[in-house]
Design a protein around this motif. Structure first.
Motif, mmCIF file in Angstrom:
data_model
loop_
_atom_site.group_PDB
_atom_site.id
_atom_site.type_symbol
_atom_site.label_atom_id
_atom_site.label_comp_id
_atom_site.label_asym_id
_atom_site.label_seq_id
_atom_site.Cartn_x
_atom_site.Cartn_y
_atom_site.Cartn_z
ATOM 1 N N THR A 184 -1.674 6.611 -8.772
ATOM 2 C CA THR A 184 -1.669 7.683 -9.768
ATOM 3 C C THR A 184 -2.173 8.985 -9.163
ATOM 4 O O THR A 184 -3.100 8.983 -8.348
ATOM 5 C CB THR A 184 -2.554 7.299 -10.977
ATOM 6 O OG1 THR A 184 -2.095 6.061 -11.520
ATOM 7 C CG2 THR A 184 -2.488 8.356 -12.060
ATOM 8 N N GLN A 185 -1.545 10.107 -9.568
ATOM 9 C CA GLN A 185 -1.956 11.442 -9.140
ATOM 10 C C GLN A 185 -1.917 12.403 -10.326
ATOM 11 O O GLN A 185 -1.037 12.299 -11.194
ATOM 12 C CB GLN A 185 -1.026 11.974 -8.041
ATOM 13 C CG GLN A 185 -1.304 11.430 -6.656
ATOM 14 C CD GLN A 185 -2.572 11.990 -6.066
ATOM 15 O OE1 GLN A 185 -2.899 13.165 -6.233
ATOM 16 N NE2 GLN A 185 -3.324 11.150 -5.372
ATOM 17 N N THR A 186 -2.860 13.336 -10.375
ATOM 18 C CA THR A 186 -2.871 14.386 -11.388
ATOM 19 C C THR A 186 -2.639 15.730 -10.706
ATOM 20 O O THR A 186 -3.210 16.006 -9.643
ATOM 21 C CB THR A 186 -4.209 14.406 -12.139
ATOM 22 O OG1 THR A 186 -4.387 13.142 -12.805
ATOM 23 C CG2 THR A 186 -4.241 15.511 -13.175
ATOM 24 N N VAL A 187 -1.768 16.561 -11.303
ATOM 25 C CA VAL A 187 -1.421 17.842 -10.696
ATOM 26 C C VAL A 187 -1.301 18.892 -11.792
ATOM 27 O O VAL A 187 -0.910 18.589 -12.927
ATOM 28 C CB VAL A 187 -0.106 17.728 -9.896
ATOM 29 C CG1 VAL A 187 1.059 17.365 -10.785
ATOM 30 C CG2 VAL A 187 0.187 19.008 -9.129
ATOM 31 N N VAL A 235 6.282 9.286 -1.759
ATOM 32 C CA VAL A 235 5.647 7.963 -1.724
ATOM 33 C C VAL A 235 5.911 7.382 -0.346
ATOM 34 O O VAL A 235 7.069 7.151 0.024
ATOM 35 C CB VAL A 235 6.213 7.025 -2.811
ATOM 36 C CG1 VAL A 235 5.492 5.680 -2.768
ATOM 37 C CG2 VAL A 235 6.103 7.657 -4.189
ATOM 38 N N HIS A 236 4.848 7.179 0.432
ATOM 39 C CA HIS A 236 4.974 6.600 1.780
ATOM 40 C C HIS A 236 4.289 5.238 1.751
ATOM 41 O O HIS A 236 3.086 5.141 1.566
ATOM 42 C CB HIS A 236 4.325 7.499 2.825
ATOM 43 C CG HIS A 236 4.631 7.075 4.234
ATOM 44 N ND1 HIS A 236 5.127 7.933 5.183
ATOM 45 C CD2 HIS A 236 4.546 5.872 4.851
ATOM 46 C CE1 HIS A 236 5.309 7.283 6.320
ATOM 47 N NE2 HIS A 236 4.952 6.030 6.140
ATOM 48 N N THR A 237 5.076 4.189 1.950
ATOM 49 C CA THR A 237 4.563 2.837 1.750
ATOM 50 C C THR A 237 4.013 2.225 3.031
ATOM 51 O O THR A 237 4.340 2.624 4.142
ATOM 52 C CB THR A 237 5.666 1.911 1.209
ATOM 53 O OG1 THR A 237 6.772 1.898 2.122
ATOM 54 C CG2 THR A 237 6.130 2.371 -0.150
ATOM 55 N N GLY A 262 0.833 -1.187 0.000
ATOM 56 C CA GLY A 262 0.000 0.000 0.000
ATOM 57 C C GLY A 262 0.873 1.244 0.000
ATOM 58 O O GLY A 262 2.077 1.177 0.266
ATOM 59 N N ALA A 263 0.285 2.389 -0.296
ATOM 60 C CA ALA A 263 1.074 3.620 -0.305
ATOM 61 C C ALA A 263 0.172 4.842 -0.303
ATOM 62 O O ALA A 263 -0.986 4.793 -0.729
ATOM 63 C CB ALA A 263 1.989 3.668 -1.527
ATOM 64 N N THR A 264 0.732 5.959 0.174
ATOM 65 C CA THR A 264 0.174 7.291 -0.025
ATOM 66 C C THR A 264 1.099 8.014 -0.996
ATOM 67 O O THR A 264 2.301 8.158 -0.714
ATOM 68 C CB THR A 264 0.094 8.065 1.301
ATOM 69 O OG1 THR A 264 -0.735 7.341 2.213
ATOM 70 C CG2 THR A 264 -0.497 9.441 1.089
ATOM 71 N N PHE A 265 0.575 8.440 -2.141
ATOM 72 C CA PHE A 265 1.376 9.069 -3.190
ATOM 73 C C PHE A 265 0.889 10.490 -3.392
ATOM 74 O O PHE A 265 -0.293 10.720 -3.672
ATOM 75 C CB PHE A 265 1.248 8.267 -4.488
ATOM 76 C CG PHE A 265 1.972 8.861 -5.669
ATOM 77 C CD1 PHE A 265 3.255 9.372 -5.539
ATOM 78 C CD2 PHE A 265 1.369 8.895 -6.920
ATOM 79 C CE1 PHE A 265 3.923 9.909 -6.630
ATOM 80 C CE2 PHE A 265 2.019 9.428 -8.016
ATOM 81 C CZ PHE A 265 3.304 9.939 -7.870
ATOM 82 N N THR A 266 1.775 11.462 -3.217
ATOM 83 C CA THR A 266 1.418 12.863 -3.412
ATOM 84 C C THR A 266 2.404 13.521 -4.376
ATOM 85 O O THR A 266 3.605 13.224 -4.358
ATOM 86 C CB THR A 266 1.418 13.647 -2.084
ATOM 87 O OG1 THR A 266 2.711 13.527 -1.470
ATOM 88 C CG2 THR A 266 0.369 13.115 -1.135
ATOM 89 N N VAL A 267 1.873 14.408 -5.216
ATOM 90 C CA VAL A 267 2.678 15.210 -6.137
ATOM 91 C C VAL A 267 2.200 16.650 -6.026
ATOM 92 O O VAL A 267 0.987 16.918 -6.084
ATOM 93 C CB VAL A 267 2.540 14.725 -7.591
ATOM 94 C CG1 VAL A 267 3.445 15.556 -8.509
ATOM 95 C CG2 VAL A 267 2.887 13.256 -7.729
ATOM 96 N N LEU A 268 3.125 17.588 -5.864
ATOM 97 C CA LEU A 268 2.790 19.004 -5.750
ATOM 98 C C LEU A 268 3.613 19.809 -6.743
ATOM 99 O O LEU A 268 4.796 19.496 -6.992
ATOM 100 C CB LEU A 268 3.065 19.523 -4.337
ATOM 101 C CG LEU A 268 2.277 18.878 -3.186
ATOM 102 C CD1 LEU A 268 2.798 19.399 -1.852
ATOM 103 C CD2 LEU A 268 0.786 19.150 -3.342
ATOM 104 N N ARG A 271 2.522 8.674 -11.896
ATOM 105 C CA ARG A 271 2.231 7.423 -11.201
ATOM 106 C C ARG A 271 3.473 6.950 -10.453
ATOM 107 O O ARG A 271 4.610 7.224 -10.862
ATOM 108 C CB ARG A 271 1.760 6.333 -12.173
ATOM 109 C CG ARG A 271 2.836 5.782 -13.098
ATOM 110 C CD ARG A 271 2.252 4.685 -13.996
ATOM 111 N NE ARG A 271 3.300 4.078 -14.834
ATOM 112 C CZ ARG A 271 3.070 3.130 -15.755
ATOM 113 N NH1 ARG A 271 1.828 2.684 -15.945
ATOM 114 N NH2 ARG A 271 4.080 2.623 -16.464
ATOM 115 N N ALA A 272 3.233 6.245 -9.351
ATOM 116 C CA ALA A 272 4.295 5.585 -8.583
ATOM 117 C C ALA A 272 4.101 4.092 -8.709
ATOM 118 O O ALA A 272 3.039 3.568 -8.350
ATOM 119 C CB ALA A 272 4.241 6.014 -7.122
#
Length: 386
Positions: free
Chosen positions: A230-233, A140-142, A123-129, A206-207
């Motif tokens: 996946t993240q959209t920024v 990416v925090h797994t 699992g993960a928390t994926f953020t892009v800024l 994406r990570a």
């Protein structure tokens, strides 16, 4: 003939079948688990029969071919017993925490279920800024919180993906001009950094995590499988994105390093002297003849603050303060009283803890994650190297 029929009825329910009271337990395929968390295990057994979970982390149980080769599971959570009673319909339920892939079976009435291999999907928390014109930051925090997960960050470009950065959690980024993450020696299960030269406007990133494994730690050998987030920024710059206001980063205080959470097996019991030399007595010298040894098998220094070692009877040793166990080094905890040193600590007991004829030890983090276990069933030579 009546006698023969009586024998037949006593031995079987229907000709050629096994009666319900003699049936071996079954084990349903558990639901897929993503990240560290609780999984519900179910199956069948004889109605009202006792059912005991047997298990091993995949790394140590992958070669097992029958349930008898697995050890009875140790109960760590008060509300999660590992021995239960099947209900009147013959159904049993056991709740267990997954922090890696597992190999499971259950035993009931001397019979064993099939072996179930249960993978854990990372699992993960994926953020892009967007951090300015044509630049981003990513994190990416797994879950589980483990180092050395391979991570690849990519940006979508038409029908393909372009590499932005790659590396491992708590390791340096390696591609795409990204700056390295905070690789300060602490283990916080993160892969983070910044990247310039990104197109402006709305972009999709994406990570990809644990696609290729590091068998020494947290993927193939531990039956932890890959996942993609996946993240959209809206990236500021040429493509028309909005540049966010400049902020001053907060410098973390230089205080005690956070408690780390390495992979299963990163710290191991390498010796337990469960039978003190000579005749057991209540003298401090005799009690200190018992000890356990922990070795850091990972490549990073680890802070054991809050970690515990527990025996089968519930005797608990806790690292109450900061204690750094350097990579490749070992430390010893003696059962009796004494003055702690850099490499030897004292439990402070006034009696022997470890049972000579058989006992079990479990090493857990402050977050109740099991890192290693050790068990013996006979007196043997008075010690084990687990």
């Amino acid at each position: 003939m009546g006698s023969a029929v009586g024998v037949l009825i006593a031995g079987t329910g229907v000709l050629g079948t096994t009666p319900a009271w003699a049936a071996a337990p079954t084990f349903d395929t558990p639901a897929a688990q993503v990240g560290y968390g609780e999984v519900t295990l179910t199956g069948t057994a004889t109605a009202n029969a006792t059912v005991t979970l047997r298990e091993a982390a995949y790394k140590w149980g992958k070669d097992a071919t029958q349930g008898s080769e697995l050890s009875p599971a140790t109960q760590f959570e008060a509300d999660m017993p590992t021995t239960v009673t099947a209900n009147s319909s013959g159904r049993w339920t056991i709740h267990r925490i997954m922090d890696s892939g597992f190999v499971w079976a259950v035993e009931s009435g001397g019979q064993y279920s099939r072996i179930v291999q249960a993978p854990l999907k990372v699992g993960a928390t994926f953020t892009v800024l967007s951090t300015g014109a044509d630049s981003i930051s990513f994190n990416v925090h797994t879950s589980p919180d483990q180092p050395y997960f391979p991570v690849r960050v990519e940006r979508q470009s038409g029908g393909s993906w372009v590499s932005v950065a790659s590396g491992v959690t708590d390791g340096p980024a390696g591609e795409g001009g990204a700056t390295p993450p905070n690789d300060d020696g602490d283990t916080n299960a993160e892969f983070q950094g910044t990247a310039s030269g990104q197109p402006g406007g709305q972009q999709t990133y994406r990570a990809v995590i644990a696609e290729t494994g590091n068998a020494a730690y947290a993927s193939a050998e531990n039956l932890i499988t890959s996942n993609t987030y996946t993240q959209t920024v809206n990236v500021g710059g040429t493509g028309g994105g909005t540049t966010p206001p400049t902020t001053t980063p907060t410098t973390p205080p230089t205080t005690t390093p956070p408690v780390t959470t390495p992979a299963v097996g990163s710290v191991q019991f390498t010796r337990i002297q469960y039978n003190a030399p000579g005749t057991d007595s209540r003298t401090n010298k005799s009690i200190n003849g018992e000890y356990f040894q922990l070795t850091n098998k990972s490549s990073k220094n680890l802070n054991l603050k809050g970690w515990t070692v527990r025996d089968a009877a519930g005797n608990l040793y806790r690292f109450t303060g900061d204690y750094t166990l350097n990579a490749g080094k070992y430390m010893t905890v003696r059962t009796g009283k004494g003055t702690n040193t850099a490499h030897v600590r004292y439990w402070g007991k006034t009696y022997h803890v470890w049972n000579n004829g058989g006992d079990a030890a479990a090493l857990r983090t402050d977050a109740a994650k099991t890192i290693d276990t050790c068990k013996w069933t006979t007196a043997g030579k008075g010690h084990t190297t687990c």
